[in-house]
Design a protein around this motif. Structure first.
Motif, mmCIF file in Angstrom:
data_model
loop_
_atom_site.group_PDB
_atom_site.id
_atom_site.type_symbol
_atom_site.label_atom_id
_atom_site.label_comp_id
_atom_site.label_asym_id
_atom_site.label_seq_id
_atom_site.Cartn_x
_atom_site.Cartn_y
_atom_site.Cartn_z
ATOM 1 N N SER A 278 0.854 -1.190 0.000
ATOM 2 C CA SER A 278 0.000 0.000 0.000
ATOM 3 C C SER A 278 0.885 1.232 0.000
ATOM 4 O O SER A 278 2.108 1.137 0.075
ATOM 5 N N LEU A 279 0.267 2.387 -0.073
ATOM 6 C CA LEU A 279 1.029 3.641 -0.106
ATOM 7 C C LEU A 279 1.608 4.006 1.254
ATOM 8 O O LEU A 279 2.302 5.005 1.377
ATOM 9 N N THR A 280 1.331 3.197 2.267
ATOM 10 C CA THR A 280 1.869 3.495 3.593
ATOM 11 C C THR A 280 2.663 2.345 4.186
ATOM 12 O O THR A 280 3.129 2.452 5.321
ATOM 13 N N LEU A 281 2.828 1.252 3.457
ATOM 14 C CA LEU A 281 3.498 0.085 4.031
ATOM 15 C C LEU A 281 4.382 -0.616 3.015
ATOM 16 O O LEU A 281 3.943 -0.950 1.913
ATOM 17 N N SER A 282 5.627 -0.836 3.410
ATOM 18 C CA SER A 282 6.542 -1.682 2.649
ATOM 19 C C SER A 282 7.171 -2.655 3.632
ATOM 20 O O SER A 282 7.433 -2.299 4.786
ATOM 21 N N THR A 283 7.393 -3.872 3.185
ATOM 22 C CA THR A 283 8.026 -4.867 4.054
ATOM 23 C C THR A 283 9.259 -5.439 3.379
ATOM 24 O O THR A 283 9.301 -5.603 2.158
ATOM 25 N N LEU A 284 10.241 -5.719 4.204
ATOM 26 C CA LEU A 284 11.477 -6.376 3.767
ATOM 27 C C LEU A 284 11.563 -7.693 4.515
ATOM 28 O O LEU A 284 11.541 -7.704 5.746
ATOM 29 N N THR A 285 11.629 -8.782 3.780
ATOM 30 C CA THR A 285 11.782 -10.099 4.401
ATOM 31 C C THR A 285 13.160 -10.640 4.064
ATOM 32 O O THR A 285 13.495 -10.796 2.883
ATOM 33 N N VAL A 286 13.928 -10.912 5.100
ATOM 34 C CA VAL A 286 15.229 -11.538 4.927
ATOM 35 C C VAL A 286 15.003 -13.043 5.025
ATOM 36 O O VAL A 286 14.647 -13.560 6.090
ATOM 37 N N THR A 287 15.159 -13.722 3.925
ATOM 38 C CA THR A 287 14.872 -15.153 3.892
ATOM 39 C C THR A 287 16.122 -15.967 4.205
ATOM 40 O O THR A 287 17.241 -15.575 3.834
ATOM 41 N N SER A 288 15.904 -17.087 4.897
ATOM 42 C CA SER A 288 17.006 -17.980 5.254
ATOM 43 C C SER A 288 18.211 -17.171 5.747
ATOM 44 O O SER A 288 19.300 -17.202 5.158
ATOM 45 N N ALA A 289 17.966 -16.448 6.815
ATOM 46 C CA ALA A 289 18.986 -15.515 7.310
ATOM 47 C C ALA A 289 20.238 -16.236 7.786
ATOM 48 O O ALA A 289 20.174 -17.352 8.319
ATOM 49 N N HIS A 290 21.366 -15.600 7.584
ATOM 50 C CA HIS A 290 22.648 -16.110 8.045
ATOM 51 C C HIS A 290 23.351 -15.013 8.822
ATOM 52 O O HIS A 290 23.008 -13.830 8.695
ATOM 53 N N PRO A 291 24.346 -15.367 9.610
ATOM 54 C CA PRO A 291 25.018 -14.345 10.425
ATOM 55 C C PRO A 291 25.520 -13.151 9.624
ATOM 56 O O PRO A 291 25.509 -12.033 10.129
ATOM 57 N N GLU A 292 25.919 -13.365 8.380
ATOM 58 C CA GLU A 292 26.415 -12.235 7.575
ATOM 59 C C GLU A 292 25.302 -11.256 7.186
ATOM 60 O O GLU A 292 25.586 -10.163 6.677
ATOM 61 N N ASP A 293 24.052 -11.651 7.420
ATOM 62 C CA ASP A 293 22.922 -10.734 7.167
ATOM 63 C C ASP A 293 22.688 -9.799 8.351
ATOM 64 O O ASP A 293 21.869 -8.864 8.260
ATOM 65 N N SER A 294 23.372 -10.052 9.445
ATOM 66 C CA SER A 294 23.241 -9.179 10.610
ATOM 67 C C SER A 294 23.656 -7.764 10.225
ATOM 68 O O SER A 294 24.741 -7.551 9.679
#
Lengths: 114, 117
Positions: free
Chosen positions: B73-89
């Motif tokens: 929507s015009l007020t919401l964006s989501t970021l999903t980090v899939t299969s997270a690993h320590p380097e994604d910290s």
């Protein structure tokens, strides 16, 4: 392509003395330039922006910056540092074609000593 | 003034799990939202540009299957980090762009600290 270079990674001043944070830019056209401040583990706060109007831009908390085309510079200054000014400062240029992309400099850590 | 919120502010997850971060513009409609990543003591790196109702545009080197962006929507964006690993910290920051008079203004969220163990 647009880019910014912050000339100092770390600046240390005493409380009450002037602050100068240096930024040079590269742009193929008249740029929009910004200074943002980031306190530890916080988001970014806009200090001031230049968008081709007056070359001397006044911002919040006593900060100002001067756009100098001949020197391709946009240095941030403040006459008298306060302890609360200690933070990370980013010089930013807007990317091309009005996409909204912002290109960040590497940042300057300002330390204010009592 | 315009406010952008992010939720959660901090999250710790185990390696291999997925994490969703929300970015909301609270009192304005954002035509475009941006996602940045910031490593400790480093600058912000743009990851992707998100426009409502269309696919996100990713910067070079950013894995789109790793970092899923949805702009519902015009007020919401989501970021999903899939299969997270320590380097994604990292510290993830969003910004929202809106037209204010003759110029666009961009407002930043407070950031989300992701730690992958």
């Amino acid at each position: 392509a647009q880019s910014v270079t912050q000339l100092d990674s770390h600046v240390s001043v005493s409380e009450g003395t002037p602050v100068l944070l240096r930024c040079n830019y590269s742009s193929s056209y008249s740029p929009s330039l910004f200074w943002y401040v980031q306190h530890p583990n916080k988001g970014l706060q806009l200090l001031l922006k230049y968008t081709s109007a007056a070359t001397l831009v006044k911002g919040i908390n006593g900060f100002e910056a001067e756009f100098k085309k001949s020197e391709t510079s946009f240095h941030l200054t403040k006459p008298s540092a306060h302890m609360s000014d200690a933070a990370e400062y980013f010089c930013v240029v807007a990317g091309s074609s009005n996409t909204g992309k912002l290109i960040f400099g590497q940042g300057t850590t300002l330390q204010v000593k009592p | 003034g315009a406010v952008v919120s992010q939720h959660p502010s901090r999250v710790i997850c185990k390696s291999g799990t997925s994490v969703k971060i929300e970015c909301r513009s609270l009192d304005f409609q954002a035509t475009t939202m941006f996602w940045y990543r910031q490593f400790p003591k480093q600058s912000l790196m743009l990851m992707a540009t998100s426009n409502e109702g269309s696919k996100a545009t990713y910067e070079q080197g950013v894995e789109k299957d790793k970092f899923l962006i949805n702009h519902a929507s015009l007020t919401l964006s989501t970021l999903t980090v899939t299969s997270a690993h320590p380097e994604d910290s990292s510290f993830y920051i969003c910004s929202a762009r809106t037209l204010a008079g003759a110029f666009y203004e961009q407002y930043f969220g407070p950031g989300t600290r992701l730690t992958v163990t």
